[in-house]
Design an enzyme around this catalytic site. Structure first.
Site, PDB file in Angstrom:
ATOM      1  N   GLY A  91     -12.868 -37.157  79.498  1.00  0.00           N
ATOM      2  CA  GLY A  91     -12.742 -37.008  80.875  1.00  0.00           C
ATOM      3  C   GLY A  91     -12.330 -38.507  81.644  1.00  0.00           C
ATOM      4  N   GLY A 142      -9.351 -39.649  82.052  1.00  0.00           N
ATOM      5  CA  GLY A 142      -8.322 -39.652  82.853  1.00  0.00           C
ATOM      6  C   GLY A 142      -6.959 -39.820  82.065  1.00  0.00           C
ATOM      7  N   SER A 143      -6.958 -39.110  80.575  1.00  0.00           N
ATOM      8  CA  SER A 143      -5.643 -39.292  79.806  1.00  0.00           C
ATOM      9  C   SER A 143      -4.265 -38.826  80.506  1.00  0.00           C
ATOM     10  CB  SER A 143      -6.011 -38.751  78.414  1.00  0.00           C
ATOM     11  OG  SER A 143      -6.451 -37.371  78.857  1.00  0.00           O
ATOM     12  N   SER A 144      -4.612 -37.969  81.210  1.00  0.00           N
ATOM     13  CA  SER A 144      -3.206 -37.260  81.853  1.00  0.00           C
ATOM     14  C   SER A 144      -2.872 -38.376  82.808  1.00  0.00           C
ATOM     15  CB  SER A 144      -3.706 -35.767  82.769  1.00  0.00           C
ATOM     16  OG  SER A 144      -4.132 -34.938  81.616  1.00  0.00           O
ATOM     17  N   ALA A 188      -3.384 -41.340  83.157  1.00  0.00           N
ATOM     18  CA  ALA A 188      -2.749 -42.565  82.475  1.00  0.00           C
ATOM     19  C   ALA A 188      -1.524 -42.453  81.860  1.00  0.00           C
ATOM     20  CB  ALA A 188      -3.983 -43.210  81.355  1.00  0.00           C
ATOM     21  N   ASP A 239      -7.803 -41.272  89.788  1.00  0.00           N
ATOM     22  CA  ASP A 239      -7.590 -41.685  88.641  1.00  0.00           C
ATOM     23  C   ASP A 239      -6.195 -42.507  88.327  1.00  0.00           C
ATOM     24  OD1 ASP A 239      -6.381 -39.455  89.469  1.00  0.00           O
ATOM     25  OD2 ASP A 239      -7.188 -38.018  87.537  1.00  0.00           O
TER      26      ASP A 239
HETATM   27  O1  PMV Z   1     -12.919 -35.124  86.516  1.00  0.00           O
HETATM   28  P1  PMV Z   1     -12.472 -36.042  87.013  1.00  0.00           P
HETATM   29  O2  PMV Z   1     -12.920 -37.386  86.369  1.00  0.00           O
HETATM   30  O3  PMV Z   1     -11.129 -36.014  86.965  1.00  0.00           O
HETATM   31  O4  PMV Z   1     -12.841 -36.445  88.370  1.00  0.00           O
HETATM   32  C1  PMV Z   1     -12.827 -35.476  89.325  1.00  0.00           C
HETATM   33  C2  PMV Z   1     -13.324 -36.040  90.550  1.00  0.00           C
HETATM   34  C3  PMV Z   1     -13.109 -35.194  91.894  1.00  0.00           C
HETATM   35  O5  PMV Z   1     -13.373 -35.768  93.104  1.00  0.00           O
HETATM   36  C4  PMV Z   1     -13.728 -33.855  91.795  1.00  0.00           C
HETATM   37  C5  PMV Z   1     -11.670 -34.735  91.962  1.00  0.00           C
HETATM   38  C6  PMV Z   1     -10.775 -36.006  92.577  1.00  0.00           C
HETATM   39  O6  PMV Z   1      -9.366 -35.876  92.061  1.00  0.00           O
HETATM   40  O7  PMV Z   1     -10.962 -36.865  93.252  1.00  0.00           O
END
Ligand code: PMV
Length: 323
Positions: free
Chosen positions: A109, A111-113, A115, A156
């Site tokens: 998790g 954030g590979s997409s 990145a 992200d």
């Molecule tokens: O699951 P992740 O790491 O993409 O985090 C999501 C974080 C949220 O606040 C729930 C969604 C967002 O886009 O900010």
């Protein structure tokens, strides 16, 4: 014009403010040292050719004029729409071959997409000889992420583009770097895959049922992020740990924590961490703990003992760059 360009962008870890950030409150995010790499080259065909072995895409091809239409395999969506959106804004006269390679497991998790979206857009700009600044890359990449998944704050995308540690408000309304390369963070992976969109939807449903309570929680999380921002700027890790613990309490109330996460978080605190919380959408992926050198190995051991996997990862990593 160059024939081929390789670009890399970092993954991310949410520090504080998840979920509330989707509804206009600030969050804190740091870029991680594990990176996504994209190599983009011209081809003779007027098509996108894509290889992304991490997401089981090999030899995928689609004519440029059909990008974004018809069937799109799950692993290809972000890159396909990134190329389409880039072509719409900046014109792409020839076809391109794209290969993405990840340094981290997409399971964490990190954030590979996002990145890969950011690195493909930057690589296309370089290939075309365009000097897109970071803001332009962020805007196009965030639009792409929204086109694919329909929701998300873009934190992200911001981490992948700008790198470092950022205070961030949805859509990039605020994007303030905070200089904390020495952030003493420990990361524990639950082994459980979390689905961001499902969790955003679950919280939204709760907000429809209990609007006043959930709105109050978002506001409190916003206040916590304010306090945490000051603590972060002062490098007052003890205070930052306390803000993380407060934040975790509200994430529990939103219903996005989980048994494994909670066990790892409590184990880290009991072993002497300044604070600990889940990071990201919740239910799975990673937790983070803040700890001094003295307690770090005990904290890591405690996380492992309850079934977590400690992920050794640098924080405050540089943003998107040509390799
Ligand atoms: O699951 P992740 O790491 O993409 O985090 C999501 C974080 C949220 O606040 C729930 C969604 C967002 O886009 O900010």
């Amino acid at each position: 014009m160059r024939d081929s360009v390789t670009v890399s962008a970092p993954g991310k870890l949410m520090l504080l403010g998840e979920h509330a950030v989707v509804y206009g409150r600030p969050c804190l995010v740091t870029a991680v040292g594990q990176r996504m790499r994209a190599t983009v080259a011209w081809t003779r065909e007027e098509a996108l050719e894509l290889t992304a072995k991490d997401v089981r895409i090999e030899g995928y091809s689609k004519p440029l004029r059909e990008l974004g239409q018809g069937e799109i395999p799950k692993g290809a969506g972000f890159v396909e729409l990134a190329v389409r959106n880039f072509a719409k804004e900046h014109a792409l006269e020839r076809g391109v071959r794209v290969e993405t390679v990840s340094e981290f497991s997409s399971q964490f998790g990190f954030g590979s997409s996002s990145a890969s979206t950011v690195s493909v857009i930057k690589a296309l700009a370089e290939l075309c000889g365009l000097s897109l600044d970071e803001r332009a890359i962020f805007n196009l990449a965030y639009k792409t992420v929204l086109d694919v998944q329909g929701k998300g704050s873009g934190f992200d995308v911001a981490a992948a583009t700008f790198g470092g540690t950022l205070r961030y408000i949805v859509g990039g309304k605020e994007l303030v770097p905070i200089d904390v390369p020495d952030l003493p963070l420990i990361v524990g992976y639950t082994g459980i895959k979390a689905d961001t969109v499902t969790l955003i939807d679950a919280v939204k449903k709760k907000a429809e049922r209990y609007p006043a309570v959930i709105e109050a929680i978002y506001s409190e999380i916003g206040n916590i992020v304010e306090g945490a921002t000051t603590a972060l700027r002062r490098k007052d890790w003890g205070a930052l740990g306390q803000w993380m613990d407060f934040n975790q309490g509200y994430l529990e109330s939103l219903g996005v924590s989980g048994e494994k996460l909670a066990r790892m978080i409590h184990a880290a605190r009991d072993a002497g961490a300044w604070g600990a919380k889940l990071s990201g959408a919740g239910k799975g992926d990673c937790m983070i703990a803040l700890s001094d050198q003295e307690h770090a190995s005990a904290v890591k051991q405690a996380i492992t003992q309850v079934g977590g996997e400690v992920v050794d990862v640098a924080v405050h990593a540089p943003g998107v760059r040509v390799e």
